[in-house]
Design a protein around this motif. Structure first.
Motif, mmCIF file in Angstrom:
data_model
loop_
_atom_site.group_PDB
_atom_site.id
_atom_site.type_symbol
_atom_site.label_atom_id
_atom_site.label_comp_id
_atom_site.label_asym_id
_atom_site.label_seq_id
_atom_site.Cartn_x
_atom_site.Cartn_y
_atom_site.Cartn_z
ATOM 1 N N ALA A 42 52.098 74.383 6.829
ATOM 2 C CA ALA A 42 51.653 73.418 6.075
ATOM 3 C C ALA A 42 52.972 72.244 6.130
ATOM 4 N N GLN A 43 54.016 73.054 5.828
ATOM 5 C CA GLN A 43 55.663 71.618 5.446
ATOM 6 C C GLN A 43 55.231 70.713 6.814
ATOM 7 N N ALA A 44 54.773 71.514 8.655
ATOM 8 C CA ALA A 44 54.718 70.877 9.158
ATOM 9 C C ALA A 44 53.969 69.761 9.218
ATOM 10 N N ALA A 45 53.266 69.711 7.727
ATOM 11 C CA ALA A 45 52.039 68.445 7.968
ATOM 12 C C ALA A 45 51.915 67.150 7.254
ATOM 13 N N THR A 46 53.534 67.832 6.082
ATOM 14 C CA THR A 46 54.152 67.183 5.355
ATOM 15 C C THR A 46 55.372 66.654 4.782
ATOM 16 N N ARG A 47 56.068 67.623 5.465
ATOM 17 C CA ARG A 47 58.283 67.051 5.416
ATOM 18 C C ARG A 47 57.984 65.587 5.947
ATOM 19 N N THR A 53 55.688 68.144 17.936
ATOM 20 C CA THR A 53 55.872 67.766 18.504
ATOM 21 C C THR A 53 57.456 67.508 19.441
ATOM 22 N N ARG A 54 58.079 67.273 18.549
ATOM 23 C CA ARG A 54 59.811 66.966 18.625
ATOM 24 C C ARG A 54 60.244 67.950 17.990
ATOM 25 N N GLY A 195 62.362 72.556 28.727
ATOM 26 C CA GLY A 195 62.287 70.947 28.867
ATOM 27 C C GLY A 195 61.037 69.934 28.665
ATOM 28 N N GLY A 196 60.089 70.318 29.269
ATOM 29 C CA GLY A 196 59.110 69.933 29.205
ATOM 30 C C GLY A 196 58.372 69.139 28.330
ATOM 31 N N ALA A 197 57.688 68.315 28.252
ATOM 32 C CA ALA A 197 57.135 67.324 27.355
ATOM 33 C C ALA A 197 56.245 68.474 26.316
ATOM 34 N N ALA A 198 56.704 67.881 24.611
ATOM 35 C CA ALA A 198 55.359 69.007 23.576
ATOM 36 C C ALA A 198 55.937 70.267 23.540
ATOM 37 N N LEU A 203 55.215 76.149 22.061
ATOM 38 C CA LEU A 203 55.728 77.000 21.747
ATOM 39 C C LEU A 203 55.363 77.960 20.544
ATOM 40 N N ALA A 204 55.176 76.818 19.656
ATOM 41 C CA ALA A 204 54.397 76.810 17.813
ATOM 42 C C ALA A 204 52.882 77.687 18.223
ATOM 43 N N VAL A 205 52.316 77.358 19.664
ATOM 44 C CA VAL A 205 51.102 77.688 19.703
ATOM 45 C C VAL A 205 51.261 78.444 20.057
ATOM 46 N N GLY A 206 51.643 79.536 20.535
ATOM 47 C CA GLY A 206 52.049 80.677 21.635
ATOM 48 C C GLY A 206 52.625 81.552 20.844
#
Length: 225
Positions: A42-47, A53-54, A195-198, A203-206
């Motif tokens: 929720a924070q990721a979507a609003t902050r 991805t970064r 250091g892979g893209a996104a 990590l978040a998905v895992g």
């Protein structure tokens, strides 16, 4: 002469190991880690300025609203530690029944530490932070990374131990699900570390996949009581 049994002879742990108590502890385990994921997303979507991805979800602990993510880590960690007791009771005597709850508890302790020690602002977040990583990291940031490593390792191991548990119990689909969850976090963290893209997204998905699997396992144990 009639002998009267003293109330003191009653086993003191009888009430605390009742099915009702175990169900309550398992309910805590069901809620704990999905709660962390929901609040973080929720924070990721609003902050403002945050880009999943970064920036890792841990970065949300920075800035004027950082206290929300700090509290999220600590609360979810405490609930995970409590919920692990329910898993220990429900899985006692089964394959993996000793180590799976222990590893879940360790992941909860790691989450608490990750909330106490906040990573440094980096890569443009919060707004106004220079791009890229800081030239030198603070000791709190190193402590946060160490806590994260403990949490991730414990979650991965817990998922694989649960895979063994389900496999020995003849529940093949659940065994596969456990191993998939553990592998998702293993690969997601490995990609982020390389250091892979996104990488922060993988990590978040895992992390969330492994967390949700622990929650589903606790729910299944609760339904079985």
């Amino acid at each position: 002469m009639t002998t009267v049994q003293s109330p003191a002879t009653t086993t003191p742990t009888a009430a605390t190991t009742s099915p009702a108590t175990t169900r309550s502890l398992l309910a805590v385990a069901v809620v704990a880690q999905p709660l962390w994921a929901a609040v973080a997303l929720a924070q990721a979507a609003t902050r403002e300025g945050y880009d999943i991805t970064r920036h890792p979800l841990s970065a949300l602990a920075n800035g004027s609203l950082g206290w929300i993510q700090i509290a999220n880590f600590v609360l979810a960690g405490v609930l995970t530690v409590i919920g692990a007791t329910g898993l220990r009771r429900a899985l006692r005597g089964t394959p993996g029944g000793t180590w799976a709850p222990r590893l879940v508890r360790i992941s909860g302790i790691g989450m608490i530490a990750a909330g106490v020690f906040v990573m440094d602002p980096a890569d443009g977040f919060p707004v106004g932070t220079p791009d890229g990583m800081p030239a030198a990291l603070s000791w709190q940031s190193y402590a946060h990374f160490a806590a994260g490593s403990v949490t991730f390792t414990a979650l991965i191991a817990a998922c694989y131990v649960l895979g063994h548990h389900y496999g020995r119990s003849g529940m093949r689909k659940h065994a596969v699900g456990s191993r998939v969850a553990g592998t998702a976090l293993l690969l997601g963290n490995g990609w982020a570390m390389s250091g892979g893209a996104a990488g922060t997204l993988t990590l978040a998905v895992g992390v969330i996949t492994a967390m949700v699997w622990i929650s589903l396992t606790a729910g299944r144990c609760r339904r079985g009581l």
